[in-house]
Design a protein around this motif. Structure first.
Motif, PDB file in Angstrom:
ATOM      1  N   ALA A   1      50.085  34.704  49.016  1.00  0.00           N
ATOM      2  CA  ALA A   1      48.819  34.280  49.018  1.00  0.00           C
ATOM      3  C   ALA A   1      48.067  34.552  50.259  1.00  0.00           C
ATOM      4  O   ALA A   1      48.958  34.436  51.289  1.00  0.00           O
ATOM      5  CB  ALA A   1      48.634  32.856  48.544  1.00  0.00           C
ATOM      6  N   PRO A   2      46.784  34.752  50.427  1.00  0.00           N
ATOM      7  CA  PRO A   2      46.205  34.895  51.754  1.00  0.00           C
ATOM      8  C   PRO A   2      46.466  33.882  52.798  1.00  0.00           C
ATOM      9  O   PRO A   2      46.677  33.918  53.965  1.00  0.00           O
ATOM     10  CB  PRO A   2      44.657  35.052  51.380  1.00  0.00           C
ATOM     11  CG  PRO A   2      44.655  35.651  50.080  1.00  0.00           C
ATOM     12  CD  PRO A   2      45.767  35.077  49.373  1.00  0.00           C
ATOM     13  N   ILE A   3      46.464  32.605  52.245  1.00  0.00           N
ATOM     14  CA  ILE A   3      46.958  31.482  53.092  1.00  0.00           C
ATOM     15  C   ILE A   3      48.250  31.021  52.181  1.00  0.00           C
ATOM     16  O   ILE A   3      48.317  30.374  51.252  1.00  0.00           O
ATOM     17  CB  ILE A   3      45.803  30.200  52.878  1.00  0.00           C
ATOM     18  CG1 ILE A   3      44.485  30.692  53.349  1.00  0.00           C
ATOM     19  CG2 ILE A   3      46.298  28.892  53.533  1.00  0.00           C
ATOM     20  CD1 ILE A   3      43.361  29.664  52.983  1.00  0.00           C
TER      21      ILE A   3
ATOM     22  N   SER B   1      34.680  39.931  51.212  1.00  0.00           N
ATOM     23  CA  SER B   1      36.031  38.978  50.829  1.00  0.00           C
ATOM     24  C   SER B   1      37.118  39.790  50.206  1.00  0.00           C
ATOM     25  O   SER B   1      36.878  41.049  49.603  1.00  0.00           O
ATOM     26  CB  SER B   1      35.492  38.040  49.725  1.00  0.00           C
ATOM     27  OG  SER B   1      36.676  37.526  49.130  1.00  0.00           O
ATOM     28  N   PRO B   2      38.269  39.624  50.345  1.00  0.00           N
ATOM     29  CA  PRO B   2      39.352  40.450  49.919  1.00  0.00           C
ATOM     30  C   PRO B   2      39.438  40.254  48.506  1.00  0.00           C
ATOM     31  O   PRO B   2      40.121  40.863  47.643  1.00  0.00           O
ATOM     32  CB  PRO B   2      40.521  39.795  50.515  1.00  0.00           C
ATOM     33  CG  PRO B   2      40.263  38.654  50.972  1.00  0.00           C
ATOM     34  CD  PRO B   2      38.985  38.839  51.325  1.00  0.00           C
ATOM     35  N   ASP B   3      38.994  39.239  47.731  1.00  0.00           N
ATOM     36  CA  ASP B   3      38.942  38.770  46.413  1.00  0.00           C
ATOM     37  C   ASP B   3      37.835  39.982  45.706  1.00  0.00           C
ATOM     38  O   ASP B   3      36.674  39.996  46.289  1.00  0.00           O
ATOM     39  CB  ASP B   3      38.315  37.252  46.139  1.00  0.00           C
ATOM     40  CG  ASP B   3      38.494  36.935  44.741  1.00  0.00           C
ATOM     41  OD1 ASP B   3      38.757  37.687  43.792  1.00  0.00           O
ATOM     42  OD2 ASP B   3      38.344  35.797  44.462  1.00  0.00           O
TER      43      ASP B   3
ATOM     44  N   LEU C   1      40.410  33.000  37.353  1.00  0.00           N
ATOM     45  CA  LEU C   1      39.462  33.080  38.197  1.00  0.00           C
ATOM     46  C   LEU C   1      39.788  33.668  39.776  1.00  0.00           C
ATOM     47  O   LEU C   1      38.936  34.402  40.390  1.00  0.00           O
ATOM     48  CB  LEU C   1      38.548  31.922  38.236  1.00  0.00           C
ATOM     49  CG  LEU C   1      37.742  31.414  36.840  1.00  0.00           C
ATOM     50  CD1 LEU C   1      36.866  30.272  37.321  1.00  0.00           C
ATOM     51  CD2 LEU C   1      36.958  32.462  36.561  1.00  0.00           C
ATOM     52  N   GLU C   2      41.018  33.165  39.992  1.00  0.00           N
ATOM     53  CA  GLU C   2      41.653  33.625  41.268  1.00  0.00           C
ATOM     54  C   GLU C   2      43.105  34.271  41.078  1.00  0.00           C
ATOM     55  O   GLU C   2      43.878  33.619  40.168  1.00  0.00           O
ATOM     56  CB  GLU C   2      41.492  32.441  42.341  1.00  0.00           C
ATOM     57  CG  GLU C   2      40.206  32.009  42.577  1.00  0.00           C
ATOM     58  CD  GLU C   2      39.982  30.792  43.435  1.00  0.00           C
ATOM     59  OE1 GLU C   2      41.376  29.942  43.335  1.00  0.00           O
ATOM     60  OE2 GLU C   2      39.143  30.259  43.953  1.00  0.00           O
ATOM     61  N   TRP C   3      43.539  35.186  41.877  1.00  0.00           N
ATOM     62  CA  TRP C   3      44.776  35.668  41.751  1.00  0.00           C
ATOM     63  C   TRP C   3      45.825  34.945  42.458  1.00  0.00           C
ATOM     64  O   TRP C   3      46.946  35.089  42.405  1.00  0.00           O
ATOM     65  CB  TRP C   3      44.903  37.075  42.085  1.00  0.00           C
ATOM     66  CG  TRP C   3      44.169  38.064  41.057  1.00  0.00           C
ATOM     67  CD1 TRP C   3      43.775  37.757  39.881  1.00  0.00           C
ATOM     68  CD2 TRP C   3      44.053  39.553  41.277  1.00  0.00           C
ATOM     69  NE1 TRP C   3      43.267  38.928  39.055  1.00  0.00           N
ATOM     70  CE2 TRP C   3      43.480  39.938  39.946  1.00  0.00           C
ATOM     71  CE3 TRP C   3      44.338  40.345  41.860  1.00  0.00           C
ATOM     72  CZ2 TRP C   3      43.401  41.226  39.677  1.00  0.00           C
ATOM     73  CZ3 TRP C   3      44.172  41.874  41.936  1.00  0.00           C
ATOM     74  CH2 TRP C   3      43.453  42.303  40.563  1.00  0.00           C
TER      75      TRP C   3
ATOM     76  N   ARG D   1      36.295  39.508  43.135  1.00  0.00           N
ATOM     77  CA  ARG D   1      35.143  38.638  42.476  1.00  0.00           C
ATOM     78  C   ARG D   1      34.088  38.009  43.623  1.00  0.00           C
ATOM     79  O   ARG D   1      33.288  37.445  43.432  1.00  0.00           O
ATOM     80  CB  ARG D   1      35.618  37.371  41.804  1.00  0.00           C
ATOM     81  CG  ARG D   1      36.475  37.801  40.653  1.00  0.00           C
ATOM     82  CD  ARG D   1      36.791  36.583  39.826  1.00  0.00           C
ATOM     83  NE  ARG D   1      38.058  36.660  38.915  1.00  0.00           N
ATOM     84  CZ  ARG D   1      37.565  37.148  37.620  1.00  0.00           C
ATOM     85  NH1 ARG D   1      36.246  37.282  37.193  1.00  0.00           N
ATOM     86  NH2 ARG D   1      38.562  37.199  36.676  1.00  0.00           N
ATOM     87  N   GLY D   2      34.388  38.389  44.955  1.00  0.00           N
ATOM     88  CA  GLY D   2      33.811  37.699  45.898  1.00  0.00           C
ATOM     89  C   GLY D   2      32.446  38.286  46.173  1.00  0.00           C
ATOM     90  O   GLY D   2      31.530  37.452  46.438  1.00  0.00           O
ATOM     91  N   ALA D   3      32.091  39.649  45.624  1.00  0.00           N
ATOM     92  CA  ALA D   3      30.516  39.956  45.688  1.00  0.00           C
ATOM     93  C   ALA D   3      29.840  39.150  44.556  1.00  0.00           C
ATOM     94  O   ALA D   3      28.792  39.102  44.620  1.00  0.00           O
ATOM     95  CB  ALA D   3      30.540  41.447  45.570  1.00  0.00           C
ATOM     96  N   GLU D   4      30.635  38.994  43.368  1.00  0.00           N
ATOM     97  CA  GLU D   4      29.882  38.353  42.134  1.00  0.00           C
ATOM     98  C   GLU D   4      29.521  37.074  42.656  1.00  0.00           C
ATOM     99  O   GLU D   4      28.267  36.757  42.404  1.00  0.00           O
ATOM    100  CB  GLU D   4      30.895  38.772  41.155  1.00  0.00           C
ATOM    101  CG  GLU D   4      30.282  37.898  39.756  1.00  0.00           C
ATOM    102  CD  GLU D   4      31.387  37.648  38.853  1.00  0.00           C
ATOM    103  OE1 GLU D   4      31.085  37.073  37.670  1.00  0.00           O
ATOM    104  OE2 GLU D   4      32.592  38.245  38.771  1.00  0.00           O
ATOM    105  N   ARG D   5      30.506  36.335  43.212  1.00  0.00           N
ATOM    106  CA  ARG D   5      30.091  34.922  43.649  1.00  0.00           C
ATOM    107  C   ARG D   5      29.173  34.930  44.651  1.00  0.00           C
ATOM    108  O   ARG D   5      28.350  33.939  44.521  1.00  0.00           O
ATOM    109  CB  ARG D   5      31.400  34.545  44.138  1.00  0.00           C
ATOM    110  CG  ARG D   5      32.506  34.159  42.887  1.00  0.00           C
ATOM    111  CD  ARG D   5      33.768  33.215  43.538  1.00  0.00           C
ATOM    112  NE  ARG D   5      34.654  33.099  42.513  1.00  0.00           N
ATOM    113  CZ  ARG D   5      36.112  33.514  42.618  1.00  0.00           C
ATOM    114  NH1 ARG D   5      36.641  33.979  43.672  1.00  0.00           N
ATOM    115  NH2 ARG D   5      36.842  33.076  41.653  1.00  0.00           N
TER     116      ARG D   5
END
Length: 403
Positions: free
Chosen positions: A348-350, A238-240, A400-402, A242-246
């Motif tokens: 934003a990515p979207i 994930s580009p986020d 929690l999200e950028w 926190r993706g791996a943590e989630r």
């Protein structure tokens, strides 16, 4: 974390109220956030560890299934199908987890390449076959499911990728005499629907559960001894940040559904990246070493929880309006100083959701006081700009999200 309207963290407010009243607070989780673990490491929190599962159940065996070059049946590997068959033959239950509802995330014309896109968001429409609809999972807009391509009128429409609805259909076709129960937002919207499904599972007959994150935690199914997890790779890449943590938290929570009583549980994780170092740590050493590895990476990169962040978000009818506003805020704030930085403005990515474009200006600082000094300057720069009703902007501290 409340993300809409008035933004606040319920966890952090509980901790602050407990501190004000000199009252202990217990944060309970099998997968504590990196923020909580960082507070343990810095002495702010005291850690109490539960070393045994409830009722004396043993931890499940977790195995990685390398599905590269595998002949998948709507997302399910042959080894997964064999494991389900063996589980049912023993009179036990299986759970297939895929965090994607609907029949397929993409409808495409094989002749001309047309893709079903949302008219209001920069995303493709999800196929909901039972409803005969193409539906957007961001703005909830929908269209009738076409019988032929709207562009070239060809009938060679293809469904790309599985959702829980498609998995349910595949499993019903393969295991004809077994009940398949799908639990997601589409099947549990009716009054009492969730209760009825849980009761059906707890009758104890061999069955297959198919579901999304709704099944990840909070349920006790004693006869579920096999859990199959599809599509873990999305979180790993994930580009986020926190993706791996989630992904790790989700995997651990889903794995916790297997073998919760006296029977041994097995978890199969389908992946195209069996050699991924983070996945390897999680499977071989459990959640704690995995989280410590991520914490070390965050510290090296200067990312939360080893730093402090805030996001100034803007949304408007055009991307240019968002970018111009946030650029003006950044200029008006001035230089961030040592051990602090701006990132962006970035779309934003979207970028477009419900016909509104979104951008973020991210503030990073090593010290909390430094962050709030920056935020006060940014707010003072933003307020005189008076963007009007066409542009809305918000400040989110510890997001929690950028985006």
């Amino acid at each position: 974390k409340q993300q809409d309207g008035f933004r606040y963290s319920a966890r952090d407010i509980a901790v602050k109220r407990a501190a004000d009243h000199r009252c202990p607070v217990v944060l309970g989780s099998a997968t504590p956030s990196l923020e909580s673990l960082h507070n343990v490491n810095t002495g702010k929190y005291h850690r109490l560890q539960l070393t045994q599962r409830a009722g004396g159940a043993s931890a499940p065996t977790i195995k990685l299934l390398d599905i590269r070059n595998s002949d998948l049946n709507n997302g399910l590997a042959p080894q997964s199908m064999d494991a389900i068959a063996d589980t049912l033959a023993r009179g036990e239950q299986a759970l297939v987890f895929l965090n994607r509802r609907g029949y397929s995330p993409l409808l495409q014309c094989h002749a001309c390449g047309w893709v079903g896109q949302c008219d209001h968001c920069d995303v493709s429409l999800t196929v909901h076959f039972g409803r005969r609809q193409l539906r957007c999972h961001h703005c909830d807009a929908y269209k009738p499911l076409p019988d032929s391509c709207p562009s070239c009128k060809n009938h060679s429409l293809t469904y790309k990728g599985p959702g829980t609805e498609r998995l349910e259909q595949t499993l019903k076709t393969t295991f004809i005499n077994t009940q398949v129960i799908r639990i997601d937002r589409d099947t549990t919207s009716g009054k009492g629907a969730m209760r009825d499904m849980v009761n059906a599972v707890n009758e104890g007959k061999p069955c297959i559960l198919v579901g999304t994150q709704m099944l990840a935690k909070g349920h006790h199914f004693p006869l579920v001894t096999l859990v199959i997890m599809l599509d873990i790779d999305g979180g790993l890449f994930s580009p986020d940040f926190r993706g791996a943590e989630r992904a790790g938290q989700l995997l651990t929570q889903v794995a916790g559904r297997a073998g919760r009583a006296q029977r041994k549980g097995t978890v199969l994780i389908q992946t195209h990246a069996p050699d991924h170092p983070i996945l390897g740590t999680l499977v071989r050493q459990d959640y704690d070493p995995f989280a410590e590895q991520l914490l070390a990476e965050r510290e090296q990169l200067g990312l939360p929880p080893c730093s402090h962040t805030a996001v100034i978000r803007a949304e408007a009818n055009s991307l240019e309006a968002c970018d111009s506003f946030l650029q003006a805020v950044r200029r008006g704030t001035g230089m961030p100083g040592n051990d602090a930085q701006f990132i962006g403005p970035l779309p934003a990515p979207i970028a477009r959701k419900a016909n509104r474009y979104r951008c973020s200006l991210i503030l990073l600082a090593q010290q909390r006081k430094q962050l709030h000094t920056l935020l006060n300057r940014a707010r003072a720069a933003a307020e005189p700009l008076k963007p009007g009703f066409a542009l809305r902007w918000t400040i989110d501290v510890d997001p929690l999200e950028w985006f």
